[in-house]
Design an enzyme around this catalytic site. Structure first.
Site, PDB file in Angstrom:
ATOM      1  N   ASP A  66      13.925  -0.568  16.061  1.00 34.78           N
ATOM      2  CA  ASP A  66      13.311   0.334  15.081  1.00 34.78           C
ATOM      3  C   ASP A  66      12.613   1.510  15.774  1.00 34.78           C
ATOM      4  OD1 ASP A  66      10.884  -0.826  16.023  1.00 34.78           O
ATOM      5  OD2 ASP A  66      11.109  -2.458  14.576  1.00 34.78           O
ATOM      6  N   ASP A 135      22.103  12.323  14.285  1.00 41.36           N
ATOM      7  CA  ASP A 135      23.495  12.206  13.883  1.00 41.36           C
ATOM      8  C   ASP A 135      23.632  12.818  12.485  1.00 41.36           C
ATOM      9  OD1 ASP A 135      26.208  10.975  13.972  1.00 41.36           O
ATOM     10  OD2 ASP A 135      25.240   9.666  15.436  1.00 41.36           O
ATOM     11  N   ASP A 237      29.336  13.673  13.136  1.00 40.57           N
ATOM     12  CA  ASP A 237      30.278  12.567  13.040  1.00 40.57           C
ATOM     13  C   ASP A 237      31.622  13.017  12.449  1.00 40.57           C
ATOM     14  OD1 ASP A 237      30.454   9.542  13.149  1.00 40.57           O
ATOM     15  OD2 ASP A 237      30.981   9.875  11.045  1.00 40.57           O
ATOM     16  N   GLU A 296      31.800  15.462  17.170  1.00 38.96           N
ATOM     17  CA  GLU A 296      32.625  14.340  17.589  1.00 38.96           C
ATOM     18  C   GLU A 296      34.053  14.830  17.333  1.00 38.96           C
ATOM     19  OE1 GLU A 296      33.494   9.620  16.792  1.00 38.96           O
ATOM     20  OE2 GLU A 296      32.941  10.876  15.111  1.00 38.96           O
ATOM     21  N   HIS A 371      28.362   4.224  21.467  1.00 35.42           N
ATOM     22  CA  HIS A 371      28.319   3.077  20.557  1.00 35.42           C
ATOM     23  C   HIS A 371      29.697   2.711  20.000  1.00 35.42           C
ATOM     24  CE1 HIS A 371      28.543   6.591  18.108  1.00 35.42           C
ATOM     25  NE2 HIS A 371      28.784   5.847  17.048  1.00 35.42           N
ATOM     26  N   ASP A 372      30.686   3.566  20.212  1.00 32.51           N
ATOM     27  CA  ASP A 372      32.040   3.270  19.734  1.00 32.51           C
ATOM     28  C   ASP A 372      32.931   2.741  20.849  1.00 32.51           C
ATOM     29  OD1 ASP A 372      31.532   4.052  17.137  1.00 32.51           O
ATOM     30  OD2 ASP A 372      32.090   6.135  17.519  1.00 32.51           O
TER      31      ASP A 372
HETATM   32  C1  NOJ Z   1      32.343   7.786  14.153  1.00 28.54           C
HETATM   33  C2  NOJ Z   1      31.140   6.974  14.493  1.00 28.54           C
HETATM   34  O1  NOJ Z   1      30.769   7.248  15.819  1.00 28.54           O
HETATM   35  C3  NOJ Z   1      31.501   5.548  14.254  1.00 28.54           C
HETATM   36  O2  NOJ Z   1      30.529   4.654  14.750  1.00 28.54           O
HETATM   37  C4  NOJ Z   1      31.719   5.348  12.778  1.00 28.54           C
HETATM   38  O3  NOJ Z   1      32.177   4.041  12.535  1.00 28.54           O
HETATM   39  C5  NOJ Z   1      32.746   6.342  12.228  1.00 28.54           C
HETATM   40  N1  NOJ Z   1      32.582   7.664  12.745  1.00 28.54           N
HETATM   41  C6  NOJ Z   1      32.614   6.438  10.739  1.00 28.54           C
HETATM   42  O4  NOJ Z   1      31.444   7.124  10.427  1.00 28.54           O
END
Ligand code: NOJ
Length: 598
Positions: A66, A135, A237, A296, A371-372
């Protein structure tokens, strides 16, 4: 070392004045650099550190990270020397996709805290001269957002056109792939109004209709409200997906193959309206503030990337590509199949080609984890002792010595690595769970899928930050939302603080080196010994100052063929206690040398 400071001071002074080059024998390529160099920007010179708030630090024992947790670690962030923090979404959300499904853009997710906490966090960062980038998720929102609730309630609702609806009496809409759905479709039928709505991700993430000027104005005003609070920028995003051909034509495989490299993401990113919207956003919002914008760059290619970030177009500042992180996956479409290693020659080519894209205009980024992605060390290095330490530092050297703003993911400074879950029940990520469902539905090999996930799954990169060796790695006093990697007993920040040779302290040194070396930020990049299968080596060159970066990506010793006389070179940094000065590299050795150019 005296020499180091001399060159540094000289070249920095030259840069600051944007005056004549230090080297009077400047060649054409040096004058090429000058064009980039004169466009100095704080976001080009910054090191960005990404925090995944859900997993960083929990302050109230509910098992979820948090904002107060981040506040309690501000001095740690300061100690890293980073300039910008990018926070994954912290807005109101039912968390179908961990905050990438926003139900209220102007509130803070309950699990993360309150707006007062946010204000305190921003203040604490700014007091420490750290900027905050949020973000911006505006290709889609949550199906629990008020706009969508209104929109789905009737065909005549004023919010109907905030989303993409396809009336069922027209038949089934043309196929579009939906990333997080077991049925693979981006259309969901809603019986209430007898219509389908579009969702490129899960059905809980309906796509917003950017053709509607009212929607665009709502987004712009929301962006302004965050900038007015003092937020320093947005990471956007899947922003290339906002422009859509809303006639939703049928796309044949032939069309996809011929026009879009066989890739749906390229099709999604190809609408000309995208640039109209981004230009408008720039004109009406971002140009009015001293902020940075990062796309992104989903679906963008080396041919199209500059359309987003060429400054003359007045759209965005930077973009990040997927060619690097997708290496080894692409042949199976988007599935995160076990890459079974990767070829360094391909890796070098990808990063070199991308450097070239921004050689004279625009600006790139460099990252190996987020994170992806799975953990950088597991995916790109070697996470087994005794090589883990060396390869982690070697990858850190790579990220922080390339041209383009470095984006560094929290926990990578500790050498955190994939957790490699055995069971689907351990996963929390909608992507892994829905992909598992797809394999199951198709009667595929579930064990193979689980094996592949041990390398590629996003949850590998999302396990809680390992602060110390107390219960749950000091992340929470409760039950963590995602299992903590049991290796926290050895791998944790507290243990590394006091060890001068730790990966953590190496990261700090590399950050400092980048910050005092404009050559690492703006210098021309030249790949050397391109065909060497073990070593990635390149020079960075600015105003007569030349640095040589040598990175051994393999567990064998290796010798790069640079053709450079290293007898007078000085070592600026290395990941072994006594760095190689003769170019012979030990396993995963990284060294940056200052060359004496006459
Ligand atoms: C890209 C984000 O980085 C990812 O974590 C997300 O699942 C997808 N876009 C959908 O928002």
């Amino acid at each position: 070392m005296k020499q180091v400071h001399y060159y540094y001071t000289l070249c920095l002074a030259a840069m600051l004045l944007a005056s004549a080059a230090c080297n009077t024998s400047a060649d054409k390529s040096t004058s090429k650099q000058t064009a980039t160099e004169t466009e100095r920007k704080w976001w080009k010179e910054a090191v960005v550190y990404q925090i995944y708030p859900r997993s960083f630090k929990d302050s109230d024992g509910d098992g979820v990270g948090d904002l107060k947790g981040i506040i309690s670690k501000l001095d740690y962030l300061k100690s890293l020397g980073v300039d910008i923090i990018w926070l994954n979404p912290i807005y109101g959300s039912p968390n179908a996709d961990n905050g990438y499904d926003i139900s209220d853009y102007q509130s803070i997710m309950k699990e993360f805290g309150t707006m007062d906490d946010f204000d305190a966090l921003l203040k604490g960062m700014h007091e420490r001269k750290i900027k905050l980038v949020m973000d911006l998720v505006v290709n889609h929102c949550s199906d629990e957002h008020e706009w969508f609730k209104q929109s789905r309630s009737s065909r005549t609702n004023p919010y109907r056109d905030y989303f993409h609806w396809w009336p069922a009496e027209k038949g089934k809409p043309a196929f579009r792939p939906g990333s997080f759905e077991v049925d693979g479709s981006a259309w969901r039928f809603d019986s209430l109004t007898n219509a389908y709505y579009l969702h490129y991700f899960s059905y809980k993430q309906p796509d917003l209709n950017w053709e509607n000027p009212k929607l665009r104005e709502e987004i712009y005003s929301m962006m302004r409200s965050w900038f007015d609070k003092g937020v320093d920028g947005f990471r956007m995003d899947v922003i290339p997906f906002i422009g859509k051909d809303t006639t939703f034509p049928v796309i044949t495989q032939k069309d996809l193959d011929e026009k879009y490299e066989g890739r749906w993401d390229v099709y999604f990113a190809s609408s000309p309206q995208l640039h109209t919207y981004l230009h408008e956003m720039n004109e009406k919002v971002t140009s009015k503030y001293d902020v940075m914008t990062l796309a992104e760059g989903a679906g963008t290619t080396q041919k199209t990337a500059l359309d987003l970030v060429d400054p003359a177009r007045k759209e965005l500042d930077m973009s990040y590509h997927f060619d690097g992180v997708n290496l080894g996956y692409m042949k199976e479409g988007f599935k995160r199949m076990d890459p079974k290693g990767y070829h360094l020659l391909e890796f070098k080519k990808i990063y070199s080609d991308w450097d070239e894209v921004f050689a004279t205009k625009g600006w790139g980024t460099v990252y190996l984890g987020n994170h992806d992605q799975p953990r950088m060390l597991t995916r790109w290095g070697n996470d087994a002792p005794p090589y883990d330490q060396y390869s982690s530092k070697m990858l850190t050297t790579f990220i922080l010595s390339m041209r383009g703003t470095p984006y560094y993911y929290n926990g990578d400074e500790l050498g955190m690595r994939n957790i490699r879950f055995d069971k689907i029940e351990d996963y929390r990520d909608i992507e892994s769970i829905s992909e598992y469902g797809k394999v199951k539905k198709a009667g595929g090999d579930l064990q193979q899928f689980l094996n592949d996930q041990k390398i590629g799954a996003r949850d590998n990169g999302r396990t809680p930050f390992q602060w110390d060796n107390t219960a749950n790695a000091g992340f929470t006093t409760g039950i963590p939302w995602l299992k903590v990697n049991p290796n926290y007993l050895q791998i944790n920040a507290a243990a590394q603080e006091s060890d001068p040779n730790s990966t953590l302290n190496y990261f700090r040194s590399m950050v400092q080196l980048r910050k005092k070396e404009p050559t690492l930020v703006y210098g021309k990049y030249t790949l050397l010994d391109a065909q060497n299968p073990s070593v990635y080596c390149y020079t960075r060159e600015l105003n007569g100052r030349k640095l040589l970066v040598l990175l051994n990506f393999k567990a064998n010793t290796a010798t790069p063929n640079t053709g450079i006389d290293l007898s007078k070179a000085n070592v600026l940094i290395g990941n072994y206690p006594s760095p190689s000065k003769d170019g012979q590299l030990r396993p995963y050795e990284a060294v940056i040398l200052e060359l004496h150019v006459l």
